[in-house]
Scaffold this motif. Structure first.
Motif, short mmCIF file in Angstrom:
data_model
loop_
_atom_site.label_atom_id
_atom_site.label_comp_id
_atom_site.label_asym_id
_atom_site.label_seq_id
_atom_site.Cartn_x
_atom_site.Cartn_y
_atom_site.Cartn_z
N ARG A 30 0.83 -1.21 0.00
CA ARG A 30 0.00 0.00 0.00
C ARG A 30 0.87 1.26 0.00
O ARG A 30 0.43 2.33 -0.44
CB ARG A 30 -0.93 0.01 1.21
CG ARG A 30 -0.24 0.12 2.56
CD ARG A 30 -1.24 0.15 3.70
NE ARG A 30 -0.56 0.27 5.00
CZ ARG A 30 -0.08 -0.75 5.69
NH1 ARG A 30 -0.24 -1.99 5.22
NH2 ARG A 30 0.52 -0.57 6.85
N LYS A 31 2.11 1.13 0.47
CA LYS A 31 3.05 2.26 0.47
C LYS A 31 3.51 2.61 -0.95
O LYS A 31 4.07 3.68 -1.18
CB LYS A 31 4.27 1.95 1.32
CG LYS A 31 4.00 1.77 2.81
CD LYS A 31 5.30 1.50 3.54
CE LYS A 31 5.10 1.34 5.03
NZ LYS A 31 6.39 1.07 5.73
N SER A 33 1.51 2.16 -3.84
CA SER A 33 0.33 2.13 -4.70
C SER A 33 -0.40 3.47 -4.62
O SER A 33 -0.62 3.98 -3.52
CB SER A 33 -0.61 1.00 -4.27
OG SER A 33 -1.92 1.22 -4.73
N LYS A 36 -3.25 3.25 -2.48
CA LYS A 36 -2.96 3.00 -1.07
C LYS A 36 -3.61 1.69 -0.60
O LYS A 36 -4.17 1.60 0.49
CB LYS A 36 -3.39 4.17 -0.20
CG LYS A 36 -2.62 5.46 -0.52
CD LYS A 36 -3.07 6.62 0.34
CE LYS A 36 -2.18 7.84 0.13
NZ LYS A 36 -2.09 8.30 -1.26
N ILE A 37 -3.52 0.68 -1.47
CA ILE A 37 -4.06 -0.64 -1.20
C ILE A 37 -2.97 -1.67 -1.54
O ILE A 37 -2.24 -1.51 -2.52
CB ILE A 37 -5.31 -0.92 -2.06
CG1 ILE A 37 -6.50 -0.07 -1.58
CG2 ILE A 37 -5.70 -2.40 -2.03
CD1 ILE A 37 -7.73 -0.19 -2.45
N GLY A 38 -2.89 -2.73 -0.75
CA GLY A 38 -1.98 -3.82 -1.10
C GLY A 38 -1.32 -4.44 0.11
O GLY A 38 -0.78 -3.74 0.98
N ASP A 80 -5.08 -7.64 -1.33
CA ASP A 80 -4.86 -7.58 0.12
C ASP A 80 -3.92 -8.68 0.59
O ASP A 80 -3.25 -8.54 1.61
CB ASP A 80 -6.19 -7.71 0.86
CG ASP A 80 -7.21 -6.67 0.42
OD1 ASP A 80 -6.79 -5.52 0.15
OD2 ASP A 80 -8.40 -7.00 0.33
N SER A 230 -7.12 9.52 -4.18
CA SER A 230 -6.38 8.26 -4.27
C SER A 230 -7.11 7.31 -5.22
O SER A 230 -8.16 6.77 -4.89
CB SER A 230 -6.26 7.61 -2.88
OG SER A 230 -5.53 8.43 -2.00
N ASN A 273 -10.35 5.64 -3.27
CA ASN A 273 -10.18 5.06 -1.95
C ASN A 273 -10.37 6.17 -0.93
O ASN A 273 -9.54 7.08 -0.83
CB ASN A 273 -8.79 4.43 -1.80
CG ASN A 273 -8.59 3.76 -0.45
OD1 ASN A 273 -9.49 3.76 0.40
ND2 ASN A 273 -7.41 3.19 -0.22
N THR A 278 -10.17 -1.75 0.56
CA THR A 278 -9.40 -2.97 0.34
C THR A 278 -9.55 -3.42 -1.11
O THR A 278 -10.43 -2.96 -1.83
CB THR A 278 -9.90 -4.10 1.26
OG1 THR A 278 -11.25 -4.44 0.86
CG2 THR A 278 -9.91 -3.67 2.72
N SER A 279 -8.68 -4.33 -1.51
CA SER A 279 -8.80 -4.85 -2.88
C SER A 279 -10.10 -5.63 -3.03
O SER A 279 -10.71 -5.63 -4.11
CB SER A 279 -7.60 -5.74 -3.23
OG SER A 279 -7.60 -6.94 -2.46
#
Length: 315
Positions: A30-31, A33, A36-38, A80, A230, A273, A278-279
């Motif tokens: 997420r850092k 992306s 801010k997801i992952g 996720d 985002s 987002n 979340t994904s």
């Protein structure tokens, strides 16, 4: 969660090689992306230079560790559950140089990690034209080439002369533009080949004219797209002769949400987002939006964003 002994194995591998750059284990994606997801990648690696990249690729192949090149993380949905193996970031490779200069044109070489905003600013300052349409597009050059980024009727293939790729054996190869299978938001370049740099052919113009066009493109983007939010950019490809955003809007999907993921009220082909999406939320919303469009218009929307990561149950 990934078991401790797997991370220890990766740490042991990297302790034995000469590698200049950043290495992190169980790195939250997420850092890296724009959404801010992952979830975590087993290994996140940022080689300092092409020599370090070569050593890295040779090692990954020898150890049987899968890898995935990642640009600026701007057109991807990272699951996720995270990513198995190594994620390779080329953000440290960001040099630009003039190769050949002619009366009305110029050839430049730009490394894959050059931010698009830096490339646009460089061209403006030098009086090089042909990249103005990139204004406001986030991400890095490598990702833009791989996805044949486009806007305002222009695409990366219009300016690419050739691309330097490094294969799994650490061999550097030059691929000419005519040998690249550029298509709508695709280049056909394999994810096993890491884009190291691109050679671009640009025109020449007065700096004032270039700056004016950049400002105009930025105004249009601010009016039409939620560029301060985002997002991962356009979620779906435009069907032939149609605009996916218009179809989604007319299907009544603007403002729809699942969890913290919401269809933008500014441009319906952007999913935002709102904070803790979340994904899973994103994928559910994609399915529901595409379902409404199919039901209303009989059109099946094709994803433009790349969906990457482990399947649930394999984390």
């Amino acid at each position: 969660m990934r078991s401790l002994h797997i991370n220890e194995k990766f740490e042991e591998v990297f302790s034995k090689i000469r590698f200049d750059g950043v290495v992190r284990f169980a790195e939250p994606m997420r850092k890296h992306s724009s959404l801010k997801i992952g979830g975590p990648a087993d290994i996140f690696v940022m080689p300092k230079d092409p020599t370090s990249l070569k050593e890295l690729l040779i090692t990954l192949k020898r150890e049987g560790i899968p890898y995935l090149p990642l640009g600026g993380g701007t057109n991807v949905l990272i699951k996720d559950e995270g990513i198995s193996g190594a994620v390779i970031s080329l953000k440290s490779l960001k040099s630009i140089e003039v190769l050949n200069e002619y009366e009305a044109s110029v050839h430049i070489n730009a490394e894959a990690g050059v931010p698009l905003r830096k490339l646009v600013a460089y061209a403006r300052e030098k009086g090089f034209s042909g990249l103005e349409w990139l204004a406001g597009i986030p991400g890095l050059l490598g990702g833009a080439i791989c996805g044949n980024a486009g806007a305002f009727g222009a695409e990366m293939k219009d300016v690419i002369l050739s691309v330097w790729l490094m294969d799994a054996n650490g061999t550097l190869n030059r691929l000419r533009s005519e040998d690249i299978r550029f298509g709508y938001r695709t280049s056909g370049i394999s994810l096993k080949d890491v884009i190291v740099a691109g050679e671009l052919r640009l025109g020449k113009d007065r700096r004032e004219g270039i700056a004016s066009r950049i400002q105009q493109f930025m105004r249009e983007k601010r009016e039409r797209q939620p560029i301060s939010e985002s997002s991962a950019g356009c979620v779906f490809k435009n069907p032939p002769g149609m605009a996916a955003g218009k179809l989604i809007d007319e299907a009544g999907c603007k403002g729809m949400s699942r969890g913290d993921i919401e269809v933008s009220m500014v441009h319906a082909n952007f999913f935002i987002n709102r904070g803790h999406g979340t994904s899973s939320d994103f994928l559910r919303l994609m399915g529901e939006v595409s379902g409404r469009v199919k039901e209303r218009f009989g059109i099946i929307l094709e994803p433009e964003i790349k969906i990457i990561g482990r399947e649930r149950g394999n984390e």
